[in-house]
Design an enzyme around this catalytic site. Structure first.
Site, PDB file in Angstrom:
ATOM      1  N   HIS A   1       5.744  38.659  35.613  1.00 45.92           N
ATOM      2  CA  HIS A   1       7.200  38.802  35.633  1.00 45.92           C
ATOM      3  C   HIS A   1       7.731  39.698  34.518  1.00 45.92           C
ATOM      4  CE1 HIS A   1       8.572  35.926  38.726  1.00 45.92           C
ATOM      5  NE2 HIS A   1       7.503  35.224  38.415  1.00 45.92           N
TER       6      HIS A   1
ATOM      7  N   LYS B   1      23.547  36.657  32.816  1.00 46.48           N
ATOM      8  CA  LYS B   1      22.087  36.565  32.750  1.00 46.48           C
ATOM      9  C   LYS B   1      21.693  36.150  31.336  1.00 46.48           C
ATOM     10  CE  LYS B   1      21.869  40.709  34.225  1.00 46.48           C
ATOM     11  NZ  LYS B   1      20.898  41.344  35.104  1.00 46.48           N
ATOM     12  N   ARG B   2      20.426  35.825  31.179  1.00 44.05           N
ATOM     13  CA  ARG B   2      19.911  35.444  29.870  1.00 44.05           C
ATOM     14  C   ARG B   2      20.222  36.527  28.835  1.00 44.05           C
ATOM     15  NH1 ARG B   2      14.569  36.336  28.030  1.00 44.05           N
ATOM     16  NH2 ARG B   2      14.076  37.162  30.110  1.00 44.05           N
TER      17      ARG B   2
ATOM     18  N   LYS C   1      18.287  43.515  28.169  1.00 43.31           N
ATOM     19  CA  LYS C   1      19.301  43.418  29.230  1.00 43.31           C
ATOM     20  C   LYS C   1      20.600  44.121  28.824  1.00 43.31           C
ATOM     21  CE  LYS C   1      17.302  39.111  30.989  1.00 43.31           C
ATOM     22  NZ  LYS C   1      16.889  39.526  32.344  1.00 43.31           N
TER      23      LYS C   1
ATOM     24  N   THR D   1      17.265  38.911  39.725  1.00 41.10           N
ATOM     25  CA  THR D   1      17.723  38.228  40.935  1.00 41.10           C
ATOM     26  C   THR D   1      19.236  38.099  40.963  1.00 41.10           C
ATOM     27  OG1 THR D   1      17.296  36.075  39.894  1.00 41.10           O
ATOM     28  CG2 THR D   1      15.599  36.933  41.370  1.00 41.10           C
TER      29      THR D   1
ATOM     30  N   LYS E   1      21.931  38.394  44.228  1.00 42.92           N
ATOM     31  CA  LYS E   1      22.982  37.428  44.549  1.00 42.92           C
ATOM     32  C   LYS E   1      24.344  38.113  44.589  1.00 42.92           C
ATOM     33  CE  LYS E   1      20.173  34.146  42.025  1.00 42.92           C
ATOM     34  NZ  LYS E   1      19.870  33.716  40.656  1.00 42.92           N
TER      35      LYS E   1
END
Length: 779
Positions: A326, A515-516, A521, A623, A627
């Site tokens: 991942h 998100k985290r 990110k 993901t 969504k």
């Protein structure tokens, strides 16, 4: 058809002596849950036939079960009718349970896969840890993230059943504990298949030493109990110390050893000590490197416990196990100091050594014989470090990435040497999400809209969304689509006001990054861009700006101070912008607290713009991008992870792509100097300088100055601006402003979102889990 409703009423009367009118929320919750469990009992307890897949994962982020289970059982409408008849809002359970037994996409993917497998009639059972407490509950104090315990069991756990009769012993060097399984039914849509999520809870062999207590050694009397319960206490304990690392290793071994003992015990009831059929009976998928210790443990169990030769045990392991990678992050490709590993699992370490020797023998047989040539493959390297990803690649039959670009990076860079010797072992399985939770349940308005136009088949076959494309030029259909988005924005606005005490104008564009919290990110890039817009509005550079709300959500690991500094920085920006009368009617910045699955269910349908801005080549898949796309948001993102495939499915013209590609970043990586960009560009400098020029206050922590120096000077573990925030800054700001400007033509913008929904069919976890079942598990 009314049996379920009658069961709910009967259970209330039996257990509380109250009618539905008198029952409180908790009593209603337990009565509804137990009535639903009665519906699945016969199917759940039926023996499995055929090959079974086992999903080993440290995380299962299931979210709230009551609504999704009732939906899949076909009982949600009955509950709504019953509650409506009694003047009860069906949303009454929203504060009851939302088990945060996962950190983000990894755990949510595991939950989506379980839902999809059961819906598709695939025998897939999950195995993990029943953490006493969830990740943590997040709250903010003066803009700083604070953590408190997530006591997800405080309302009870009616969906789980303790199977005390299946408990097993798990032995560490200086400790033995019981692993006690708790089973939760995984109900497929239509309830034709009910699989199991088995989570293990650690319990002491001797919970209380009476003699020690009698000798007034009070702490020693309960130490065994405390030490055992610590293993299944909290997801991802802080591992900045050796003590924390040992606990984390214990957790990983605990659930994998327990699960393997369970499978072997069940297998032997049918086949005895003949293990030649094991890989025909079970397929074990390792969800990232956390459960990879299960490979040497499986071999140990067969060799020391069942008399199988090492060579045969390794062969069976390779036929049984498959590995999903991942991440390409070096720090996330788990490694263990051999001395620490031996101090916890000396008996397992022996088998790691044996596997490493088998590797060297196999390499020699391929002509890879020199120390230099063998070095990239070593499971135990020259510094006595155990590489779990290398162990996973060597001792499995399948290695998959989770998006096309991610898999190519694995093959060409991160695991390049392994791909050269085992090319057939590598494959791609792009992630997916379950449309039952992320559309049918969380966006009922859009679900009804879709069903009216293309039928209900999309609920179990998301590819049918392609049929929406015939409406792309029907302005009335697009306007109805836009009206639904507006309804969801109003609902989210109401929820944020209730949950976080902040009022949002639903007429604003909703620009969302949830998100985290992690540097790659690039929530920091988002924050800098918001400041660039703010400065542009203040000095007149930006004209005719469409009012926009910038929404953030996500948790930083408790020990990740730089991520916490970014959270504080965003709060400072929010405080500045939201209280500036010159711009507050045009901009709003909100960081929602305790972002979790249930919050996501409200945010995803309301988003206009989906922020997917990770540095190209760093996000394995994502993901949240799926969504948000499914619910009609346009993607503002880099060509990273699954964004590449999203753009292919929905069209680049219907999304907003910016920034450097992977190839470009690889070329400049060694020569890149962010100070040049900082010194030569006034807009970059204006945003970055807010970290140190006194505009914002970090409470004397030094967090902001540290962020500033990490960008311009680097830090102990990476180069300056390691994630190319400044390099992509102007491209991002200009592309974002274009997206915001395009919203002026609401019909055209809504058409882009509509075509994203129409193109989302590929990104169902139904498709993904079928690919695993057929191409990896042989089912």
């Amino acid at each position: 058809m009314n049996k379920f409703k009658n069961d709910v009423i009967t259970l209330l009367e039996l257990e509380s002596g109250k009618t539905i009118h008198q029952a409180d929320v908790l009593e209603l919750y337990h009565a509804v849950s137990k009535a639903a469990m009665k519906q699945v009992k016969s199917k759940w307890e039926a023996p499995d036939a055929g090959k079974k897949a086992c999903y080993f994962s440290a995380e299962f982020l299931t979210g709230r079960l009551i609504y999704s289970n009732l939906q899949n059982l076909g009982l949600l409408n009955q509950l709504s009718e019953l509650f409506h008849e009694n003047n009860i809002d069906v949303a009454v359970f929203e504060e009851i349970e939302d088990a945060a037994l996962g950190n983000g996409g990894l755990g949510r993917l595991a939950a989506c896969f379980l839902d999809s497998a059961a819906t598709q009639g695939i025998a897939l059972n999950g195995y993990g840890i029943r953490y006493r407490y969830g990740l943590f509950r997040q709250y903010f104090e003066n803009g700083f993230q604070k953590e408190t315990v997530d006591d997800w069991q405080q309302f009870g756990d009616p969906w789980s059943q303790c199977r005390e009769e299946d408990k097993v012993e798990v032995r560490f060097k200086n400790q033995t504990v019981y692993a006690v399984p708790y089973d939760t039914p995984v109900i497929g849509y239509g309830a034709n298949t009910v699989n199991t999520l088995r989570l293990w809870q650690a319990e002491p062999v001797v919970p209380f030493h009476f003699q020690l207590f009698n000798d007034q050694k009070f702490e020693l009397a309960v130490r065994e109990k405390d030490d055992a319960e610590a293993i299944s206490s909290v997801l991802y304990p802080n591992d900045t110390t050796d003590k924390g690392k040992k606990l984390r290793l214990k957790q990983q071994y605990f659930f994998t050893s327990a699960s393997l003992q369970d499978l072997i015990r069940t297998y032997k009831k049918r086949y005895g000590n003949d293990f030649t059929h094991f890989s025909g009976e079970y397929a074990i998928q390792l969800n990232d490197t956390h459960p990879v210790v299960s490979i040497p443990e499986f071999i140990r169990l067969l060799v020391s416990g069942e008399g199988v030769s090492f060579g045969k045990a390794l062969k069976i392991a390779r036929q049984t196990f498959a590995y999903t990678n991942h991440t390409i992050m070096a720090e996330a490709l788990e490694k263990w100091d051999a001395k620490l590993f031996r101090s916890v699992l000396p008996n397992v370490y022996r088998y790691v050594v044996m596997i490493n020797k088998a590797l060297l023998k196999e390499l020699s047989g391929m002509g890879i014989t020199t120390e230099k040539a063998q070095k990239p493959y070593l499971i135990i390297d020259e510094n006595s470090v155990i590489h779990m990803a290398r162990l996973a690649v060597f001792a499995t039959h399948s290695v998959n990435g989770v998006a096309e670009i991610h898999t190519e990076i694995l093959k060409n860079s991160v695991l390049k040497e392994w791909y050269q010797i085992y090319p057939k072992r590598f494959n791609n399985k792009t992630n997916g999400v379950t449309q039952r939770r992320w559309m049918a349940l969380s966006n009922m308005e859009l679900s009804g809209f879709l069903t009216d136009r293309i039928g209900s088949g999309w609920v179990t076959d998301l590819e049918k969304l392609k049929n929406l494309e015939r409406y792309k030029d029907d302005d009335n259909v697009i306007r109805q689509f836009a009206q639904i988005k507006q309804i969801k924005k109003q609902q989210l606005s109401d929820y944020i006001e209730k949950h976080d005490g902040i009022r949002l104008n639903p007429e604003f564009i909703f620009d969302v990054q949830v998100k985290r919290l992690h540097e790659y990110k690039r929530q920091l890039l988002n924050a800098f861009s918001i400041l660039d817009l703010y400065f542009g509005l203040k000095d007149g550079r930006i004209q005719h700006f469409n009012p926009t709300a910038f929404l953030f959500g996500g948790k930083a690991a408790p020990g990740y101070l730089r991520a916490k500094g970014i959270i504080k920085f965003i709060h400072e920006i929010a405080n500045k912008i939201n209280n500036d009368p010159d711009v507050s009617h045009l901009m709003k910045v909100v960081f929602v607290s305790n972002y979790n699955v249930s919050y996501a269910e409200k945010i995803m349908p309301a988003a206009d713009i989906s922020e997917q801005i990770s540095t190209a080549g760093t996000e394995a898949s994502g993901t949240s991008n799926m969504k948000l796309m499914l619910n009609g948001a346009v993607t503002l993102g880099t060509l990273d992870g699954a964004n590449v495939e999203i753009i292919r499915q929905a069209g680049e013209e219907n999304n907003y792509i910016f920034g450097a590609r992977v190839e470009e970043l690889e070329k400049i990586a060694d020569s890149y100097n962010p100070r040049t960009i900082y010194e030569q560009n006034e807009r970059v400098r204006a945003a970055v300088d807010t970290l140190v020029n006194g505009m914002f206050d970090d409470g004397g922590t030094g967090m902001f100055r540290e962020l500033y120096h990490s960008l311009l000077d680097g830090a102990s573990w990476h180069k300056p601006d390691h994630y190319f925030v400044l390099y992509d800054f102007l491209s991002y700001c200009d592309t974002r402003l274009r997206a915001i400007s395009d919203y002026s033509d609401r019909l055209a913008f809504s058409r882009k979102g509509f075509l994203n929904t129409a193109g989302a069919g590929k990104f169902s976890s139904d498709r993904a889990v079928r690919e695993y079942a057929i191409q990896i598990w042989g089912m």
